[in-house]
Motif scaffolding. Sequence first.
Motif, PDB file in Angstrom:
ATOM      1  N   MET A  33       0.829  -1.206   0.000  1.00  0.00           N
ATOM      2  CA  MET A  33       0.000   0.000   0.000  1.00  0.00           C
ATOM      3  C   MET A  33       0.861   1.253   0.000  1.00  0.00           C
ATOM      4  O   MET A  33       0.510   2.269  -0.613  1.00  0.00           O
ATOM      5  N   ASP A  34       1.997   1.190   0.684  1.00  0.00           N
ATOM      6  CA  ASP A  34       2.903   2.347   0.766  1.00  0.00           C
ATOM      7  C   ASP A  34       3.760   2.508  -0.488  1.00  0.00           C
ATOM      8  O   ASP A  34       4.443   3.516  -0.654  1.00  0.00           O
ATOM      9  N   GLY A  35       3.766   1.505  -1.352  1.00  0.00           N
ATOM     10  CA  GLY A  35       4.545   1.587  -2.584  1.00  0.00           C
ATOM     11  C   GLY A  35       5.990   1.161  -2.441  1.00  0.00           C
ATOM     12  O   GLY A  35       6.792   1.372  -3.359  1.00  0.00           O
ATOM     13  N   THR A  36       6.337   0.525  -1.314  1.00  0.00           N
ATOM     14  CA  THR A  36       7.728   0.097  -1.137  1.00  0.00           C
ATOM     15  C   THR A  36       7.985  -1.280  -1.741  1.00  0.00           C
ATOM     16  O   THR A  36       9.133  -1.719  -1.828  1.00  0.00           O
ATOM     17  N   THR A  37       6.931  -1.977  -2.135  1.00  0.00           N
ATOM     18  CA  THR A  37       7.064  -3.256  -2.838  1.00  0.00           C
ATOM     19  C   THR A  37       5.918  -3.373  -3.831  1.00  0.00           C
ATOM     20  O   THR A  37       4.856  -2.778  -3.632  1.00  0.00           O
ATOM     21  N   ASP A  38       6.129  -4.136  -4.898  1.00  0.00           N
ATOM     22  CA  ASP A  38       5.080  -4.259  -5.906  1.00  0.00           C
ATOM     23  C   ASP A  38       4.301  -5.565  -5.791  1.00  0.00           C
ATOM     24  O   ASP A  38       3.442  -5.857  -6.615  1.00  0.00           O
ATOM     25  N   LYS A  39       4.618  -6.363  -4.770  1.00  0.00           N
ATOM     26  CA  LYS A  39       3.880  -7.595  -4.512  1.00  0.00           C
ATOM     27  C   LYS A  39       3.585  -7.702  -3.025  1.00  0.00           C
ATOM     28  O   LYS A  39       4.309  -7.154  -2.191  1.00  0.00           O
ATOM     29  N   VAL A  40       2.505  -8.411  -2.703  1.00  0.00           N
ATOM     30  CA  VAL A  40       2.207  -8.685  -1.299  1.00  0.00           C
ATOM     31  C   VAL A  40       2.931  -9.946  -0.865  1.00  0.00           C
ATOM     32  O   VAL A  40       3.507 -10.008   0.214  1.00  0.00           O
ATOM     33  N   ARG A  41       2.897 -10.950  -1.724  1.00  0.00           N
ATOM     34  CA  ARG A  41       3.545 -12.228  -1.432  1.00  0.00           C
ATOM     35  C   ARG A  41       4.454 -12.631  -2.600  1.00  0.00           C
ATOM     36  O   ARG A  41       4.076 -12.457  -3.751  1.00  0.00           O
ATOM     37  N   THR A  42       5.605 -13.178  -2.283  1.00  0.00           N
ATOM     38  CA  THR A  42       6.455 -13.755  -3.305  1.00  0.00           C
ATOM     39  C   THR A  42       5.971 -15.177  -3.594  1.00  0.00           C
ATOM     40  O   THR A  42       5.113 -15.711  -2.880  1.00  0.00           O
ATOM     41  N   GLU A  43       6.517 -15.807  -4.602  1.00  0.00           N
ATOM     42  CA  GLU A  43       6.103 -17.170  -4.940  1.00  0.00           C
ATOM     43  C   GLU A  43       6.454 -18.146  -3.824  1.00  0.00           C
ATOM     44  O   GLU A  43       5.784 -19.154  -3.638  1.00  0.00           O
ATOM     45  N   GLU A  44       7.491 -17.833  -3.058  1.00  0.00           N
ATOM     46  CA  GLU A  44       7.886 -18.715  -1.954  1.00  0.00           C
ATOM     47  C   GLU A  44       6.922 -18.589  -0.770  1.00  0.00           C
ATOM     48  O   GLU A  44       6.862 -19.483   0.080  1.00  0.00           O
ATOM     49  N   GLU A  45       6.184 -17.493  -0.710  1.00  0.00           N
ATOM     50  CA  GLU A  45       5.274 -17.254   0.419  1.00  0.00           C
ATOM     51  C   GLU A  45       3.881 -17.781   0.073  1.00  0.00           C
ATOM     52  O   GLU A  45       2.939 -17.039  -0.132  1.00  0.00           O
ATOM     53  N   TRP A  46       3.775 -19.094   0.016  1.00  0.00           N
ATOM     54  CA  TRP A  46       2.552 -19.772  -0.396  1.00  0.00           C
ATOM     55  C   TRP A  46       1.527 -19.790   0.740  1.00  0.00           C
ATOM     56  O   TRP A  46       1.853 -19.551   1.898  1.00  0.00           O
ATOM     57  N   TYR A  47       0.298 -20.091   0.379  1.00  0.00           N
ATOM     58  CA  TYR A  47      -0.709 -20.412   1.397  1.00  0.00           C
ATOM     59  C   TYR A  47      -1.593 -21.534   0.892  1.00  0.00           C
ATOM     60  O   TYR A  47      -1.779 -21.708  -0.316  1.00  0.00           O
ATOM     61  N   ALA A  48      -2.091 -22.337   1.844  1.00  0.00           N
ATOM     62  CA  ALA A  48      -2.884 -23.515   1.505  1.00  0.00           C
ATOM     63  C   ALA A  48      -4.193 -23.486   2.270  1.00  0.00           C
ATOM     64  O   ALA A  48      -4.317 -22.812   3.305  1.00  0.00           O
ATOM     65  N   PHE A  49      -5.153 -24.242   1.763  1.00  0.00           N
ATOM     66  CA  PHE A  49      -6.486 -24.244   2.374  1.00  0.00           C
ATOM     67  C   PHE A  49      -7.187 -25.567   2.075  1.00  0.00           C
ATOM     68  O   PHE A  49      -7.001 -26.152   1.001  1.00  0.00           O
ATOM     69  N   GLU A  50      -8.031 -25.996   3.042  1.00  0.00           N
ATOM     70  CA  GLU A  50      -8.863 -27.193   2.853  1.00  0.00           C
ATOM     71  C   GLU A  50     -10.187 -27.007   3.591  1.00  0.00           C
ATOM     72  O   GLU A  50     -10.243 -26.463   4.688  1.00  0.00           O
ATOM     73  N   LEU A  51     -11.255 -27.462   2.954  1.00  0.00           N
ATOM     74  CA  LEU A  51     -12.575 -27.509   3.591  1.00  0.00           C
ATOM     75  C   LEU A  51     -13.430 -28.520   2.845  1.00  0.00           C
ATOM     76  O   LEU A  51     -13.404 -28.572   1.610  1.00  0.00           O
ATOM     77  N   PHE A  52     -14.199 -29.319   3.592  1.00  0.00           N
ATOM     78  CA  PHE A  52     -15.092 -30.341   3.012  1.00  0.00           C
ATOM     79  C   PHE A  52     -14.331 -31.371   2.175  1.00  0.00           C
ATOM     80  O   PHE A  52     -14.887 -32.002   1.287  1.00  0.00           O
ATOM     81  N   GLY A  53     -13.020 -31.527   2.432  1.00  0.00           N
ATOM     82  CA  GLY A  53     -12.222 -32.474   1.659  1.00  0.00           C
ATOM     83  C   GLY A  53     -11.713 -31.929   0.347  1.00  0.00           C
ATOM     84  O   GLY A  53     -11.065 -32.651  -0.425  1.00  0.00           O
ATOM     85  N   ASN A  54     -11.967 -30.656   0.066  1.00  0.00           N
ATOM     86  CA  ASN A  54     -11.455 -29.991  -1.136  1.00  0.00           C
ATOM     87  C   ASN A  54     -10.249 -29.142  -0.752  1.00  0.00           C
ATOM     88  O   ASN A  54     -10.263 -28.474   0.287  1.00  0.00           O
ATOM     89  N   SER A  55      -9.231 -29.130  -1.599  1.00  0.00           N
ATOM     90  CA  SER A  55      -7.960 -28.517  -1.222  1.00  0.00           C
ATOM     91  C   SER A  55      -7.399 -27.646  -2.337  1.00  0.00           C
ATOM     92  O   SER A  55      -7.608 -27.924  -3.517  1.00  0.00           O
ATOM     93  N   TYR A  56      -6.663 -26.600  -1.920  1.00  0.00           N
ATOM     94  CA  TYR A  56      -5.880 -25.849  -2.911  1.00  0.00           C
ATOM     95  C   TYR A  56      -4.670 -25.228  -2.242  1.00  0.00           C
ATOM     96  O   TYR A  56      -4.618 -25.080  -1.010  1.00  0.00           O
ATOM     97  N   ILE A  57      -3.692 -24.882  -3.054  1.00  0.00           N
ATOM     98  CA  ILE A  57      -2.510 -24.165  -2.585  1.00  0.00           C
ATOM     99  C   ILE A  57      -2.167 -23.100  -3.618  1.00  0.00           C
ATOM    100  O   ILE A  57      -2.237 -23.355  -4.822  1.00  0.00           O
ATOM    101  N   MET A  58      -1.843 -21.897  -3.141  1.00  0.00           N
ATOM    102  CA  MET A  58      -1.439 -20.777  -3.999  1.00  0.00           C
ATOM    103  C   MET A  58       0.053 -20.525  -3.836  1.00  0.00           C
ATOM    104  O   MET A  58       0.547 -20.410  -2.717  1.00  0.00           O
ATOM    105  N   MET A  59       0.754 -20.426  -4.968  1.00  0.00           N
ATOM    106  CA  MET A  59       2.156 -20.001  -4.989  1.00  0.00           C
ATOM    107  C   MET A  59       2.301 -18.993  -6.110  1.00  0.00           C
ATOM    108  O   MET A  59       2.157 -19.342  -7.293  1.00  0.00           O
ATOM    109  N   GLY A  60       2.534 -17.748  -5.739  1.00  0.00           N
ATOM    110  CA  GLY A  60       2.574 -16.701  -6.747  1.00  0.00           C
ATOM    111  C   GLY A  60       1.234 -16.586  -7.426  1.00  0.00           C
ATOM    112  O   GLY A  60       0.193 -16.478  -6.771  1.00  0.00           O
ATOM    113  N   ASP A  61       1.239 -16.640  -8.760  1.00  0.00           N
ATOM    114  CA  ASP A  61      -0.009 -16.533  -9.521  1.00  0.00           C
ATOM    115  C   ASP A  61      -0.663 -17.886  -9.772  1.00  0.00           C
ATOM    116  O   ASP A  61      -1.711 -17.960 -10.426  1.00  0.00           O
TER     117      ASP A  61
END
Length: 584
Positions: free
Chosen positions: A487-515
């Motif tokens: 938001m301050d303009g000191t970086t052009d990304k919020v997360r790098t590709e290494e800063e992944w996140y994962a999620f699961e609910l009802f037995g369905n799963s996904y993981i995000m890495m970069g785009d």
Amino acid sequence: MKNSITILMAIMVLFTSCNTKTKSAVQKKKPNILLIVGDDIGFGDLASYGSEINTPTMSKLSEHGVQFSNFHASPVCSVTRGMLLTGNNSHEIGLGTFDYAVYPESEGKPGYEGYLTRNTVAISELFRDEGYNVYKTGKWHLGDGDKGDRPMNWGFTKSFGILSGGSNHWNDREMTPDVSSPENKKLIVEGKMPKVGPEPWFLNGAPYDRPNGIYSGELYTEHLLNFMKEDANTDKPWFAYVAFTTAHFPVQAPAELIDKYYDYYYKMGYEGLKEERYKALKDRGLLSHSANRAPSNNLTTRWSDLTEEEKKIQAKIMATYAAMIEDQDQRIGQIIDHLKSTGELDNTLIVYLTDNGPEGADPKSPYVGNEMFANWISTNFDQSLEAVGTENSFQMLGVSWANAATGGLQWWKWFIGEGGIRVPMMIVPPGAFNGEYSKAGSTSNAVVCVKDIPMTILEYAGIKHPTTDYKGREITPPSGKSIKPFMDGTTDKVRTEEEWYAFELFGNSYIMMGDYKAIKVRTGMFGDGEWHLYNVVKDPSETIPLENMQAERLYQMVDIYYEYAKEKGIVEVDDSWSPFKAMK
């Protein structure tokens, strides 16, 4: 000599006064925080996201702040809210399950409690400790006192609203039948339907007699403004969590807002609206210009297959849904106007998001239906065209309108396709309304997760998270990442590709890495049970699978996901299980 002493004393008094004012001014620089959550509102439902729905206040938020086009919540409300208030993954804090649809094999296991557990700290607690006034109005859905704690036990100094996932918007009647009570269990066994029971309301922890005939958005806003006025002389900053129940079912709204939308939806129908939303999202740069149209969904109905009476009812349901969103916009406008009049607007961080995609459950559907729920509705409510929107009507948006609302995305609430988890989100930093914010009016496709928001809020307030220990209570470190540097303009990304996140609910799963998003959906929820890979920034409609072209990337992401699942104790779900049939 006397004159010299008098002058000296006057200078000292003046200096002391100036110093006090300076100190007070420094103290006042702690920003207020206004965190607003819409309920079951889809990616294409706001005017700034290309919608035909009249939402001028939210458009002003987008004009003064940053609007995000690749923000991910969870596919259901309580799970999102737990992550939103803590910065933790859902399985770390008791929300690996949705309390309205619990997989039997997960009951009693750590992380599947169905309410916010005490192995975390909520940002509301941290703001209270920092000397803030801490407000909550609207729904809670993180604990009812028997299972999990209520808001006043999570740091809120003033609180108003309901503890459950929703209620009638015009009165104190419940949203779903209480099938756990012995009396209702007996009725169901006898083949009879329970009556509509009361929904408990609370003001500052005490039972509240909710007046009939006042719309939910008006009540929540009125109490928030009352809290602010009551504490106006405390000279403290405040954190306000405003959790509207619009546009959650039952679909009800003020009649004067419904009428103006009816003709449009009758004319457009399901397919016409989806196409218009898809084009509008692309035109605004909220979907990639290379984004494909989402394919047709087998769970939906074609507009041309409806009878004339069904078209009229469906058009009025969608018009009522639009009216609910417009009412929410008006209520946010009231809050903004109050902040302007009190001089607090420029010292306030505003964050708006919705908790998941549009509601696609439909009790009468052969795919996502629930026979008991459908019978309860038909027994207790007037489902006629004339009644739609009133307190005596109980309608749900349904799969076909939910599918249309997301424009170029697939799926809706309950599902981890982009239509279920990609939702509107806007951030307006303190001072942005005075025209001095360099990013004002911009749209970003930076990949952001709901657990990033609490970390962002804390950084704006200058509050350090305790990480592993809170007042002698062992807590799980949050994994959210602050958006403030972006938001301050000191970086052009919020997360790098290494800063992944994962999620699961009802037995369905996904993981995000970069785009990139690797996703697996069970056959019991209309998937094929296989992992697929998409670049959801370029391909938000998830129509171009990349697993054959980028097999190595997929293997890497899947390996990381399974390590995550093992660490969090994620329970494997049987392919045949349906959360819709289990819904209670």
